[in-house]
Enzyme design. Structure first.
Site, mmCIF file in Angstrom:
data_model
loop_
_atom_site.group_PDB
_atom_site.id
_atom_site.type_symbol
_atom_site.label_atom_id
_atom_site.label_comp_id
_atom_site.label_asym_id
_atom_site.label_seq_id
_atom_site.Cartn_x
_atom_site.Cartn_y
_atom_site.Cartn_z
ATOM 1 N N ASP A 42 0.861 -1.181 0.000
ATOM 2 C CA ASP A 42 0.000 0.000 0.000
ATOM 3 C C ASP A 42 0.899 1.233 0.000
ATOM 4 O OD1 ASP A 42 -2.956 0.981 0.491
ATOM 5 O OD2 ASP A 42 -1.644 2.231 1.733
ATOM 6 N N GLU A 44 1.094 5.672 0.218
ATOM 7 C CA GLU A 44 0.508 6.996 0.413
ATOM 8 C C GLU A 44 1.255 7.946 -0.510
ATOM 9 O OE1 GLU A 44 -2.175 7.168 2.063
ATOM 10 O OE2 GLU A 44 -1.976 5.162 2.931
ATOM 11 N N HIS A 183 -5.484 4.933 6.379
ATOM 12 C CA HIS A 183 -4.746 5.721 5.392
ATOM 13 C C HIS A 183 -3.274 5.873 5.752
ATOM 14 C CE1 HIS A 183 -8.204 6.645 2.941
ATOM 15 N NE2 HIS A 183 -8.876 7.036 4.019
#
Length: 605
Positions: A42, A44, A183
């Site tokens: 993942d 950001e 997040h």
């Protein structure tokens, strides 16, 4: 020395009763998902555009068989400020990234962490897109990972009445993930691991149990079809023929793979198979029987023979070679052209054709070129009392032998010209049709010109096929060899146009003793009536195409192997050029140079 393979009309494909079971290797079954190493990643970022925005954090978890093998997490200096709305969303501020490594420093470590794994991400195009763009900016080659997108998997197995959407937070709550997405890269990657395992659990009853299945798990394939993908388990990774069998042991379909039987059969259970009748066939099948072959040529030949033998209802081609029509110039005092189903000795033939319509087009091409009679009855040498001529005689398209306008001697040159065009030099037919096409094109009657072109094409193809097949039919035995990519030899034995044996030897094996074994043990073939060969017409086409490859060497030759330079095969390509260029002046096929004959010499491997 490897044993030569003798081809027969068919071979048993099912294991013999009482035969011992064979342990299938894992590489033949595929890679079970429990043995696959996944790296769930993942990111950001500072925005949503990989070319303009930058990565601010990478989080990844490596798992195999439900066990966590390692984790990777780092902040990344994006080279500029983090937009305020991204700071609010992720909690990552510009000050947090001061002193963090750049992507050029981070990327090599991540690629090493993920090496040899399958990348998994939720909305994978986003994450993988940023990683690929970063690799390009750092002048690093992207390894080309296999990628799994959990969003697409979720769309397959999570229904709307279970979850309103397929967001990571929604799915994590649905499946009770240990980590709550927030997040931040590592937390989101951990949550995605739990989502991935839950999705794989739902996919397993649908037949998604191996990595190869997962690659197509998001295909719109009916569940009952995907569940039958186990029919491909145990099939070898080798060229050959496969037979789908129904509940009464009937052969439903015969297919061929020139590389891997297992991969080809697996494709029937994915979205790459779009034929409705094949989906219907798969639903009926209970078993797939393989016939492993030494070479792609043998595989294609066996397919044709098995289709002709079993006539499977889901095969549409090559089922009835005996029904393929020929055009015959009859053997009688006043020969005529006829569309027939067989070949008789003493008569001229062209073909065989794929359909009666194509055969009739070839007949029309000859009728348009030569004043050969078109009546269908057999004419006596002397005209019958009360006979009367047809309209073709009135317009000069027939010499009217039916009423004595031509006797046998006077008609003979017409019949001989037709015979020569069929079995030898077809340039008279090509000239006549090329001239007609140009005339019609000049008058802008293009539809009529296309009809003339089709007649010429049908005739030239039928004549070329008959002439090539006649050469093979009369050759008692031909042995040939071709180098394989590995440096060995592919050996082929042909008798009267039929593949009688084949073998493949490695680079360390002398091929000549294997050729001798092929000759001794090859299939006995009864001589046919030329131009028909002793094989399915498509089989002879396959054999001839193999023999005409660059690098093929003739090793054994019992008979003649030659082609006249002015044969229909030599004219075929030139005729196509003439009909495509409707206003061309003269093509090479219309030249008047004296004919010559090219004969193949005998060479040893």
């Amino acid at each position: 020395m490897p044993s030569p393979r003798r081809l027969r009309p068919s071979e048993g494909t099912a294991p013999a009763p009482g035969a011992s079971p064979v342990q299938v290797a894992l590489d033949e079954l595929g890679t079970p998902l429990r043995d696959v190493t996944f790296v769930v990643v993942d990111l950001e970022t500072t925005g949503g555009r990989p070319g303009d925005d930058a990565i601010t954090e990478i989080g990844a978890v490596k798992v195999r068989g439900g066990e966590v093998l390692g984790e990777f997490q780092t902040l990344v200096d994006p080279g500029g400020p983090v937009p305020p709305f991204i700071q609010v969303l992720t909690g990552i501020t510009t000050s947090m990234l001061v002193g963090a490594p750049t992507i050029a420093q981070v990327l090599p470590g991540f690629l090493e962490f993920a090496r040899g794994s399958v990348l998994v991400a939720h909305n994978a195009p986003f994450d993988v897109g940023f990683l690929r763009a970063a690799a390009a900016r750092c002048d690093r080659a992207w390894p080309g990972f296999q990628v799994v997108d959990t969003v697409r998997l979720a769309r397959r197995v999570v229904l709307r009445d279970e979850a309103p959407n397929h967001k990571l937070s929604t799915l994590a709550a649905l499946f009770g993930a240990v980590e709550t997405p927030n997040h931040r890269a590592l937390a989101d990657a951990r949550a995605t691991v739990d989502v991935l395992h839950a999705l794989l659990g739902r996919l397993a009853p649908l037949g998604v149990t191996h990595l190869e299945d997962l690659a197509t798990a998001t295909d719109p394939v009916p569940a009952d079809v995907r569940r039958r993908s186990g029919l491909a388990d145990g099939l070898p990774d080798a060229p050959g023929v496969y037979l789908f069998r129904g509940p009464r042991e009937e052969v439903l379909y015969v297919g061929v793979s020139t590389t891997s039987l297992r991969r080809r059969v697996r494709s029937y259970f994915t979205s790459s198979e779009k034929r409705g009748r094949m989906t219907e066939m798969v639903r009926l099948a209970v078993r797939v029987d393989p016939v492993v072959c030494a070479s792609p040529l043998e595989a294609r030949v066996r397919e044709l023979r098995l289709i002709a033998e079993h006539a499977p209802r889901y095969n549409r081609r090559s089922r009835s070679p005996e029904r393929m029509p020929w055009v015959r110039l009859t053997d009688e005092p006043f020969p005529r052209l006829s569309v027939v189903r067989d070949v008789r000795e003493g008569a001229a033939h062209i073909g065989p054709f794929a359909s009666r319509a194509l055969a009739q087009q070839a007949v029309d091409a000859l009728h348009a070129t030569f004043p050969v009679r078109q009546c269908t009855g057999r004419l006596p040498a002397q005209p019958a009392p009360g006979a009367h001529a047809c309209v073709l005689a009135e317009v000069g398209r027939c010499g009217a032998p039916c009423v004595g306008g031509q006797d046998v001697a006077g008609y003979a040159p017409v019949a001989e010209a037709v015979r020569e065009a069929m079995t030898g030099d077809p340039r008279d037919v090509a000239r006549a049709h090329a001239a007609r096409i140009r005339t019609l094109a000049t008058q802008e009657r293009f539809e009529e010109a296309a009809g003339v072109r089709d007649r010429l094409t049908a005739f030239v193809r039928g004549a070329a096929r008959a002439q090539r097949h006649a050469r093979a039919a009369t050759c008692r035995e031909l042995g040939a060899a071709r180098r394989t990519d590995e440096g060995g030899w592919e050996l082929v034995l042909v008798r009267h146009g039929r593949l009688a044996g084949t073998a493949v030897v490695d680079r360390r094996t002398d091929p000549l003793p294997v050729v001798a074994s092929l000759r001794a043990g090859g299939e006995h073939v009864t001589p046919p009536v030329a131009p028909a060969t002793a094989a399915h017409p498509e089989e002879t086409d396959l054999v001839l195409a193999w023999l005409e490859q660059p690098g093929v060497r003739l090793v054994v030759l019992d008979g003649e192997w030659s082609s006249p330079a002015r044969s229909a095969q030599a004219v075929r390509d030139a005729a196509a050029a003439v009909t495509l260029d409707l206003v061309a002046p003269r093509a090479p096929l219309l030249d008047d140079a004296p004919p010559s004959t090219a004969t193949a010499s005998r060479r040893t491997a």
